[in-house]
Design a protein around this motif. Structure first.
Motif, mmCIF file in Angstrom:
data_model
loop_
_atom_site.group_PDB
_atom_site.id
_atom_site.type_symbol
_atom_site.label_atom_id
_atom_site.label_comp_id
_atom_site.label_asym_id
_atom_site.label_seq_id
_atom_site.Cartn_x
_atom_site.Cartn_y
_atom_site.Cartn_z
ATOM 1 N N ARG A 124 0.800 -1.217 0.000
ATOM 2 C CA ARG A 124 0.000 0.000 0.000
ATOM 3 C C ARG A 124 0.840 1.279 0.000
ATOM 4 O O ARG A 124 0.293 2.375 -0.119
ATOM 5 N N ALA A 125 2.148 1.127 0.117
ATOM 6 C CA ALA A 125 3.007 2.320 0.077
ATOM 7 C C ALA A 125 2.871 3.029 -1.267
ATOM 8 O O ALA A 125 2.984 4.258 -1.342
ATOM 9 N N TYR A 126 2.598 2.267 -2.318
ATOM 10 C CA TYR A 126 2.428 2.882 -3.646
ATOM 11 C C TYR A 126 1.192 3.774 -3.666
ATOM 12 O O TYR A 126 1.205 4.861 -4.250
ATOM 13 N N ALA A 127 0.119 3.323 -3.009
ATOM 14 C CA ALA A 127 -1.103 4.139 -2.942
ATOM 15 C C ALA A 127 -0.824 5.427 -2.159
ATOM 16 O O ALA A 127 -1.299 6.511 -2.524
ATOM 17 N N LEU A 128 -0.030 5.307 -1.099
ATOM 18 C CA LEU A 128 0.328 6.494 -0.311
ATOM 19 C C LEU A 128 1.152 7.454 -1.160
ATOM 20 O O LEU A 128 0.934 8.673 -1.123
ATOM 21 N N LEU A 129 2.061 6.908 -1.945
ATOM 22 C CA LEU A 129 2.860 7.744 -2.843
ATOM 23 C C LEU A 129 1.980 8.557 -3.771
ATOM 24 O O LEU A 129 2.219 9.754 -3.992
ATOM 25 N N VAL A 150 8.377 6.297 -0.309
ATOM 26 C CA VAL A 150 7.679 7.469 -0.849
ATOM 27 C C VAL A 150 8.678 8.573 -1.176
ATOM 28 O O VAL A 150 8.656 9.152 -2.257
ATOM 29 N N ALA A 151 9.568 8.856 -0.240
ATOM 30 C CA ALA A 151 10.556 9.923 -0.444
ATOM 31 C C ALA A 151 11.447 9.633 -1.644
ATOM 32 O O ALA A 151 11.758 10.528 -2.436
ATOM 33 N N SER A 152 11.836 8.362 -1.802
ATOM 34 C CA SER A 152 12.723 8.016 -2.917
ATOM 35 C C SER A 152 12.031 8.202 -4.261
ATOM 36 O O SER A 152 12.660 8.570 -5.252
ATOM 37 N N GLU A 153 10.725 7.970 -4.298
ATOM 38 C CA GLU A 153 9.973 8.117 -5.541
ATOM 39 C C GLU A 153 9.620 9.577 -5.829
ATOM 40 O O GLU A 153 9.380 9.936 -6.991
ATOM 41 N N LEU A 154 9.592 10.400 -4.805
ATOM 42 C CA LEU A 154 9.284 11.819 -5.001
ATOM 43 C C LEU A 154 10.453 12.583 -5.614
ATOM 44 O O LEU A 154 10.284 13.703 -6.104
ATOM 45 N N GLY A 155 11.635 11.995 -5.578
ATOM 46 C CA GLY A 155 12.800 12.639 -6.177
ATOM 47 C C GLY A 155 13.145 13.947 -5.492
ATOM 48 O O GLY A 155 13.130 14.058 -4.264
ATOM 49 N N GLY A 156 13.419 14.967 -6.293
ATOM 50 C CA GLY A 156 13.823 16.262 -5.754
ATOM 51 C C GLY A 156 12.786 16.909 -4.860
ATOM 52 O O GLY A 156 13.123 17.779 -4.046
ATOM 53 N N LYS A 157 11.533 16.507 -4.984
ATOM 54 C CA LYS A 157 10.480 17.069 -4.144
ATOM 55 C C LYS A 157 10.678 16.715 -2.666
ATOM 56 O O LYS A 157 10.066 17.334 -1.792
#
Length: 216
Positions: free
Chosen positions: A26-31, A61-68
């Motif tokens: 479910r971490a993907y849904a949170l992302l 989540v942080a790793s997928e958000l990249g520079g954000k």
């Protein structure tokens, strides 16, 4: 249900049963909720959690958000020392992307992982360093210089990586055969960064007896 309340419900579910949340993917849904505008500040307490599964979801989540994710970088740094390999991996990826500019010194936490006892994490550090900006590597060199003899091997090797077009392929070839495994890893990183100009160096990396180099 609004995107914000949906995100808050996902966070509530994560905190209620973090293992189930992780196993359910479910971490993907949170992302997706963060991509849709869920305030990044809500990620901070999750990164600070002592629950490894909560850390895992938040660092993913942080790793997928990249520079954000730059605004939460200070909460990412301690996770490089997590006991959870997944968390360490995600944290390293975040620092590679966000450890630039005013945060460039924080990339040192990735560089230190060249000495990790975990071979996968060592090799991840090598890959991230091979793709890093020279400005990141130079900031880390200056950081290690400040700490003196303790990081002298790192400092000297980083000097080789940060000279830009003046890098000496003979020096790199010597590093690849060095008795110190850390120096050999730096040599492989340099070879990858020079692959267009000196492709033979990567041939030496692949034929090395060092498994970290052969797998790089």
């Amino acid at each position: 249900m609004t995107q914000s309340s949906d995100g808050e419900q996902l966070i509530s579910d994560l905190l209620a049963d973090s293992r189930k949340f992780d196993e359910g993917g479910r971490a993907y849904a949170l992302l997706q909720r963060y991509f849709e505008g869920l305030p990044l500040e809500t990620l901070r307490p999750l990164l600070r959690s002592e629950d490894a599964f909560v850390q895992r979801a938040a660092s993913f989540v942080a790793s997928e958000l990249g520079g954000k994710a730059s605004s939460v970088i200070d909460d990412i740094v301690p996770l490089v020392s997590s006991t959870d390999r997944h968390v360490q991996w995600y944290a390293m990826e975040v620092l590679a992307v966000c450890g630039k500019g005013e945060h460039a010194e924080k990339f040192a936490h990735v560089v230190r992982m060249l000495r990790s006892a975990d071979d996968a994490l060592r090799r991840l550090a090598m890959r991230l360093m091979a793709n890093a900006d020279i400005s990141q590597l130079d900031a880390v060199r200056r950081y290690f210089e400040h700490w003196g003899q303790r990081y002298e091997t790192h400092r000297q090797a980083l000097m080789t990586l940060t000279v830009g077009d003046s890098i000496d392929p003979v020096t790199v070839a010597t590093m690849l055969r060095h008795e110190d495994a850390l120096v050999r890893r730096y040599g492989a990183i340099a070879a990858r960064r020079l692959v267009r100009e000196y492709p033979d160096l990567m041939s030496q990396v692949r034929s090395s007896e060092d498994p970290d180099l052969r797998s790089f």
